[in-house]
Write a protein that holds these residues in place. Structure first.
Motif, PDB file in Angstrom:
ATOM      1  N   ASP A  48      31.461  42.802  38.829  1.00 19.03           N
ATOM      2  CA  ASP A  48      30.094  42.270  38.780  1.00 19.03           C
ATOM      3  C   ASP A  48      29.759  41.503  40.052  1.00 19.03           C
ATOM      4  OD1 ASP A  48      29.574  43.368  36.307  1.00 19.03           O
ATOM      5  OD2 ASP A  48      30.067  41.551  35.184  1.00 19.03           O
TER       6      ASP A  48
ATOM      7  N   ASP B 160      30.532  30.091  37.944  1.00 14.90           N
ATOM      8  CA  ASP B 160      30.829  30.499  36.574  1.00 14.90           C
ATOM      9  C   ASP B 160      31.692  31.753  36.628  1.00 14.90           C
ATOM     10  OD1 ASP B 160      29.285  28.443  35.553  1.00 14.90           O
ATOM     11  OD2 ASP B 160      27.464  29.677  35.444  1.00 14.90           O
ATOM     12  N   PRO B 161      32.650  31.885  35.704  1.00 11.91           N
ATOM     13  CA  PRO B 161      33.526  33.063  35.730  1.00 11.91           C
ATOM     14  C   PRO B 161      32.739  34.369  35.729  1.00 11.91           C
ATOM     15  CG  PRO B 161      34.362  31.432  34.195  1.00 11.91           C
ATOM     16  CD  PRO B 161      33.009  30.942  34.627  1.00 11.91           C
ATOM     17  N   ILE B 162      33.163  35.292  36.569  1.00 15.56           N
ATOM     18  CA  ILE B 162      32.502  36.585  36.720  1.00 15.56           C
ATOM     19  C   ILE B 162      33.574  37.616  37.050  1.00 15.56           C
ATOM     20  CG2 ILE B 162      32.050  36.151  39.166  1.00 15.56           C
ATOM     21  CD1 ILE B 162      29.475  37.763  38.931  1.00 15.56           C
ATOM     22  N   THR B 163      33.405  38.847  36.638  1.00 17.73           N
ATOM     23  CA  THR B 163      34.395  39.855  37.003  1.00 17.73           C
ATOM     24  C   THR B 163      34.221  40.227  38.470  1.00 17.73           C
ATOM     25  OG1 THR B 163      33.036  41.781  36.452  1.00 17.73           O
ATOM     26  CG2 THR B 163      34.355  40.802  34.666  1.00 17.73           C
TER      27      THR B 163
ATOM     28  N   GLY C 291      38.033  44.459  36.803  1.00 17.94           N
ATOM     29  CA  GLY C 291      37.865  43.664  35.597  1.00 17.94           C
ATOM     30  C   GLY C 291      38.428  42.264  35.677  1.00 17.94           C
ATOM     31  N   MET C 292      39.097  41.928  36.800  1.00 16.34           N
ATOM     32  CA  MET C 292      39.672  40.590  36.909  1.00 16.34           C
ATOM     33  C   MET C 292      38.572  39.537  36.984  1.00 16.34           C
ATOM     34  SD  MET C 292      40.988  40.512  40.909  1.00 16.34           S
ATOM     35  CE  MET C 292      41.353  38.756  40.983  1.00 16.34           C
ATOM     36  N   THR C 293      38.812  38.388  36.381  1.00 14.55           N
ATOM     37  CA  THR C 293      37.833  37.305  36.365  1.00 14.55           C
ATOM     38  C   THR C 293      38.067  36.384  37.555  1.00 14.55           C
ATOM     39  OG1 THR C 293      37.667  37.380  33.957  1.00 14.55           O
ATOM     40  CG2 THR C 293      36.924  35.362  35.049  1.00 14.55           C
ATOM     41  N   VAL C 294      36.996  36.072  38.272  1.00 18.72           N
ATOM     42  CA  VAL C 294      37.092  35.170  39.415  1.00 18.72           C
ATOM     43  C   VAL C 294      36.105  34.022  39.222  1.00 18.72           C
ATOM     44  CG1 VAL C 294      37.859  36.970  40.996  1.00 18.72           C
ATOM     45  CG2 VAL C 294      35.427  36.517  40.763  1.00 18.72           C
ATOM     46  N   SER C 295      36.475  32.849  39.735  1.00 19.07           N
ATOM     47  CA  SER C 295      35.608  31.673  39.632  1.00 19.07           C
ATOM     48  C   SER C 295      35.748  30.753  40.840  1.00 19.07           C
ATOM     49  CB  SER C 295      35.928  30.881  38.353  1.00 19.07           C
ATOM     50  OG  SER C 295      37.289  30.461  38.351  1.00 19.07           O
TER      51      SER C 295
ATOM     52  N   ASP D 239      40.378  32.770  44.426  1.00 20.40           N
ATOM     53  CA  ASP D 239      40.858  33.972  43.731  1.00 20.40           C
ATOM     54  C   ASP D 239      40.168  35.235  44.239  1.00 20.40           C
ATOM     55  OD1 ASP D 239      38.378  33.517  42.508  1.00 20.40           O
ATOM     56  OD2 ASP D 239      39.289  32.722  40.671  1.00 20.40           O
TER      57      ASP D 239
END
Length: 268
Positions: free
Chosen positions: A152, A146-149, A172-176, A198
């Motif tokens: 995090d 699931d997308p997460i920064t 703050g970039m979103t990784v999945s 990513d």
């Protein structure tokens, strides 16, 4: 069970053919015909891990990292003038402890593939080495989540691996689409790029490689080489129990504190 039986069963599960050509796996020192009294599973073969094995009545030290890749010129007591492997082999022989190592052959196993992402509740869909063939053994793991920064994810990794990671990339970039590779990243960052990852989570990575991947938009998280591979010791322990070593005679050596990070107020 004899030491030779333990070694052959482990190599049947983690074949020599999966190891790199330069690697040194299997029995390094010890009596193949000795009866196995107990097994200490440890990331490294060191004098401390040897002593820990002996203190628990173990006469086999089963490690992930080989005691040496190329044999030292001599096997002698501990000395600053010789590599540490010289003293480890000398002491293992003196104490009657057999040292067996499963290195890049273990790294390529399905168990290793699942281990690191599994600590975060993620499931590997293939190796990083063979992203289009989920059934093939290979180095590393490719996952979806699931997308997460990135920030995090780094916090979750910190607590799951009990370490202070070094992170490259915008928090703050979103990784999945994370990739995992225990130990050293080496050139596998390029495989992660080509596979569409990513972020890559690894043990250690050179400055220029991390900088380059980050500038190209990939997050990089370095956990520390040892912290990223300590979970493999549980794989070794489970393998021993599954092939007949009584579980009460199989131990996992806790990872020692080999390096540290200073914090404000630690020193006068």
């Amino acid at each position: 069970m004899l030491v030779r039986d333990l070694e052959s069963s482990l190599l049947a599960r983690f074949p020599r053919g999966d190891a790199e050509a330069w690697d040194h796996v299997g029995l390094s020192v010890g009596d193949p015909d000795a009866e196995v009294r107990g097994v200490m599973c440890s990331l490294d073969a060191t004098l401390d891990s040897l002593r820990a094995a002996c203190s628990l009545g173990c006469n086999v030290l089963l490690t992930h990292h080989p005691v040496y890749i190329s044999a030292p010129d001599s096997f002698c007591p501990s000395s600053a003038e010789r590599p540490s492997s010289s003293a480890v082999v000398y002491e293992a022989a003196r104490l009657g402890v057999s040292v067996i190592s499963l290195h890049t052959n273990l790294d390529r196993s399905h168990e290793a593939r699942a281990s690191l992402p599994g600590l975060l509740g993620m499931e590997a869909r293939s190796s990083l080495e063979h992203p289009s063939d989920p059934d093939a053994t290979g180095l590393g793991s490719l996952c979806t989540c699931d997308p997460i920064t990135l920030g995090d994810l780094a916090v979750r990794l910190r607590y799951s691996f009990e370490t202070v990671p070094t992170v490259w990339g915008d928090s703050g970039m979103t990784v999945s689409r994370p990739a995992f590779l225990g130990g050293s990243l080496g050139d596998f960052g390029e495989l992660a790029v080509r596979a569409g990852a990513d972020v890559v989570v690894t043990g250690e990575v050179g400055y220029h490689r991390a900088q380059d991947l980050s500038l190209r938009g990939m997050g990089v998280v370095a956990l520390g080489h040892d912290r990223s591979e300590q979970p493999f010791c549980s794989i070794l322990a489970d393998a021993c129990a599954s092939i007949g070593v009584p579980a009460e005679h199989v131990y996992v050596n806790p990872l020692p504190t080999q390096w540290w990070v200073p914090t404000q107020g630690d020193f006068a």
